[in-house]
Enzyme design. Structure first.
Site, PDB file in Angstrom:
ATOM      1  N   SER A 157       3.194   0.664   0.735  1.00  0.00           N
ATOM      2  CA  SER A 157       2.651   0.992   2.065  1.00  0.00           C
ATOM      3  C   SER A 157       1.294   1.662   1.911  1.00  0.00           C
ATOM      4  O   SER A 157       0.431   1.561   2.781  1.00  0.00           O
ATOM      5  CB  SER A 157       3.601   1.928   2.805  1.00  0.00           C
ATOM      6  N   GLY A 191       7.914  -6.161  -0.080  1.00  0.00           N
ATOM      7  CA  GLY A 191       8.736  -5.473  -1.076  1.00  0.00           C
ATOM      8  C   GLY A 191      10.015  -4.930  -0.428  1.00  0.00           C
ATOM      9  O   GLY A 191      11.124  -5.122  -0.936  1.00  0.00           O
ATOM     10  N   HIS A 192       9.858  -4.267   0.731  1.00  0.00           N
ATOM     11  CA  HIS A 192      11.044  -3.760   1.435  1.00  0.00           C
ATOM     12  C   HIS A 192      11.963  -4.913   1.848  1.00  0.00           C
ATOM     13  O   HIS A 192      13.182  -4.814   1.756  1.00  0.00           O
ATOM     14  CB  HIS A 192      10.635  -3.004   2.707  1.00  0.00           C
ATOM     15  N   ASP A 218       9.240   2.730  -7.861  1.00  0.00           N
ATOM     16  CA  ASP A 218       9.315   4.143  -8.196  1.00  0.00           C
ATOM     17  C   ASP A 218      10.475   4.328  -9.168  1.00  0.00           C
ATOM     18  O   ASP A 218      11.596   4.667  -8.771  1.00  0.00           O
ATOM     19  CB  ASP A 218       9.491   4.984  -6.940  1.00  0.00           C
ATOM     20  N   LEU A 257       6.905  -1.322   6.730  1.00  0.00           N
ATOM     21  CA  LEU A 257       7.572  -2.278   5.837  1.00  0.00           C
ATOM     22  C   LEU A 257       6.638  -3.392   5.391  1.00  0.00           C
ATOM     23  O   LEU A 257       5.769  -3.835   6.138  1.00  0.00           O
ATOM     24  CB  LEU A 257       8.788  -2.892   6.558  1.00  0.00           C
ATOM     25  N   ALA A 311       7.997  -6.050  -6.110  1.00  0.00           N
ATOM     26  CA  ALA A 311       7.296  -7.180  -5.474  1.00  0.00           C
ATOM     27  C   ALA A 311       5.797  -6.957  -5.667  1.00  0.00           C
ATOM     28  O   ALA A 311       5.299  -5.837  -5.491  1.00  0.00           O
ATOM     29  CB  ALA A 311       7.639  -7.232  -3.989  1.00  0.00           C
ATOM     30  N   GLN A 332       9.425  15.650   1.370  1.00  0.00           N
ATOM     31  CA  GLN A 332       8.994  15.094   0.071  1.00  0.00           C
ATOM     32  C   GLN A 332       7.485  14.984  -0.024  1.00  0.00           C
ATOM     33  O   GLN A 332       6.964  14.430  -0.997  1.00  0.00           O
ATOM     34  CB  GLN A 332       9.691  13.757  -0.196  1.00  0.00           C
TER      35      GLN A 332
HETATM   36  O1  PAF Z   1      11.002   5.398  -1.583  1.00  0.00           O
HETATM   37  C1  PAF Z   1      10.955   5.831  -0.409  1.00  0.00           C
HETATM   38  O2  PAF Z   1      10.520   5.151   0.525  1.00  0.00           O
HETATM   39  C2  PAF Z   1      11.472   7.243  -0.112  1.00  0.00           C
HETATM   40  O3  PAF Z   1      11.212   8.101  -1.173  1.00  0.00           O
HETATM   41  C3  PAF Z   1      12.970   7.270   0.277  1.00  0.00           C
HETATM   42  C4  PAF Z   1      13.854   6.812  -0.868  1.00  0.00           C
HETATM   43  C5  PAF Z   1      13.207   6.404   1.497  1.00  0.00           C
HETATM   44  C6  PAF Z   1      13.383   8.711   0.621  1.00  0.00           C
HETATM   45  O4  PAF Z   1      12.634   9.219   1.684  1.00  0.00           O
END
Ligand code: PAF
EC number: 6.3.2.1
Length: 280
Positions: free
Chosen positions: A186, A36-37, A150, A33, A176, A61
């Site tokens: 990250s 931004g988070h 994103d 984190l 951010a 992913q």
């Molecule tokens: O943006 C992210 O961190 C990831 O793509 C998410 C939305 C947590 C899904 O794994």
């Protein structure tokens, strides 16, 4: 803050949080984190009674040659930051809980996931949509918050929530940025000091292009100039710099609102993404 790793316990804990008609906002993350988070968590606390954060580095992913194994992980540090922000619950399932043996179902994202990052990362958005759908079903929040960094992911999740009738309000939170304009990520941790200094050319070039396009410049020329500036400034390659309809993500070769400038570029082994509104 409760830290929960088991789905039955999660359901009990969320039911308890919702007692008395209280609302829950979910902030899905992959951990590592940064500010931004934390801005997403603050937004969650403004729009709902409880902020629930998930940390799950989602293997589905990542492509075979991507950074799943190397992706930075430090749950203790992340949890301490979330406690400071007043998070009610951290949902941190193991891969075996998210994808138990025999897991066979996934979501396929059509056109919205094919261009831009989807072209460079085949299957990426199917993995994102599948895990986000699972997180929605696991936590059952009233609201879910995603960073605008994103933009393609946010558009895909909004569409998925609508198409599959999740009944969850999807909110985007502004990007951010560091003092030099680089979007917080990250993956910025992968940059060497020299690369980090050079990386500030990325948002600057996009800013210049966005202003030029909004001011009537030829779109193709403005995008080509941005690519040249980014590579000239120390990036190894540009995956794309594109003008898109902000909602449908359709590529635009002439400016019309609502438009968004979307970009991804590689510096060393690191792939950075960014985007800006055009004409707002
Ligand atoms: O943006 C992210 O961190 C990831 O793509 C998410 C939305 C947590 C899904 O794994």
């Amino acid at each position: 803050m409760q830290i929960i790793r088991d789905i039955a316990m999660l359901h009990r804990a969320v039911t308890a949080l919702k007692q008395g008609g209280k609302s829950v906002a979910l902030v899905p993350t992959m951990g590592s984190l940064h500010d931004g988070h934390l801005s997403l968590v603050r937004m969650a606390k403004r729009v709902a009674d409880h902020a629930v954060v998930s940390i799950f580095v989602n293997p589905t992913q990542f492509g075979p040659n991507e950074d799943f194994a190397a992706y930075p992980r430090d749950e203790a540090r992340d949890a301490a930051m979330l406690v400071e922000e007043g998070t009610s619950l951290l949902w941190a399932p193991d891969v075996s809980v998210m994808y138990p043996d025999g897991h066979a179902t996934h979501i396929e994202v059509a056109e919205l996931g094919a261009d831009y990052c989807g072209a460079a990362r085949p299957g990426h958005f199917d993995g994102v949509a599948t895990v986000v759908a699972k997180l929605f079903n696991q936590v059952r929040p009233d609201v879910a918050i995603f960073g605008e960094k994103d933009w393609q992911q946010l558009a895909i999740i909004r569409r998925m929530a609508r198409d599959l009738d999740f009944g969850i309000d999807i909110m985007g939170a502004p990007i951010a940025r560091d003092d030099d304009g680089l979007a917080l990520s990250s993956r910025n941790a992968y940059l060497s000091p020299e690369q980090r200094t050079a990386a500030s050319i990325f948002p600057r070039a996009l800013n210049t292009a966005a202003k030029a396009i909004a001011g009537g410049a030829d779109v193709g020329e403005a995008l080509a100039r941005a690519e040249t500036v980014i590579v000239g400034g120390g990036f190894d390659s540009v995956d794309y710099v594109a003008l898109a309809d902000a909602d449908s993500l359709e590529r635009l070769d002439a400016f019309r609102k609502p438009a968004r400038l979307l970009a991804a570029a590689r510096i060393g082994k690191t792939r950075l993404i960014d985007n800006l509104p055009v004409g707002d």
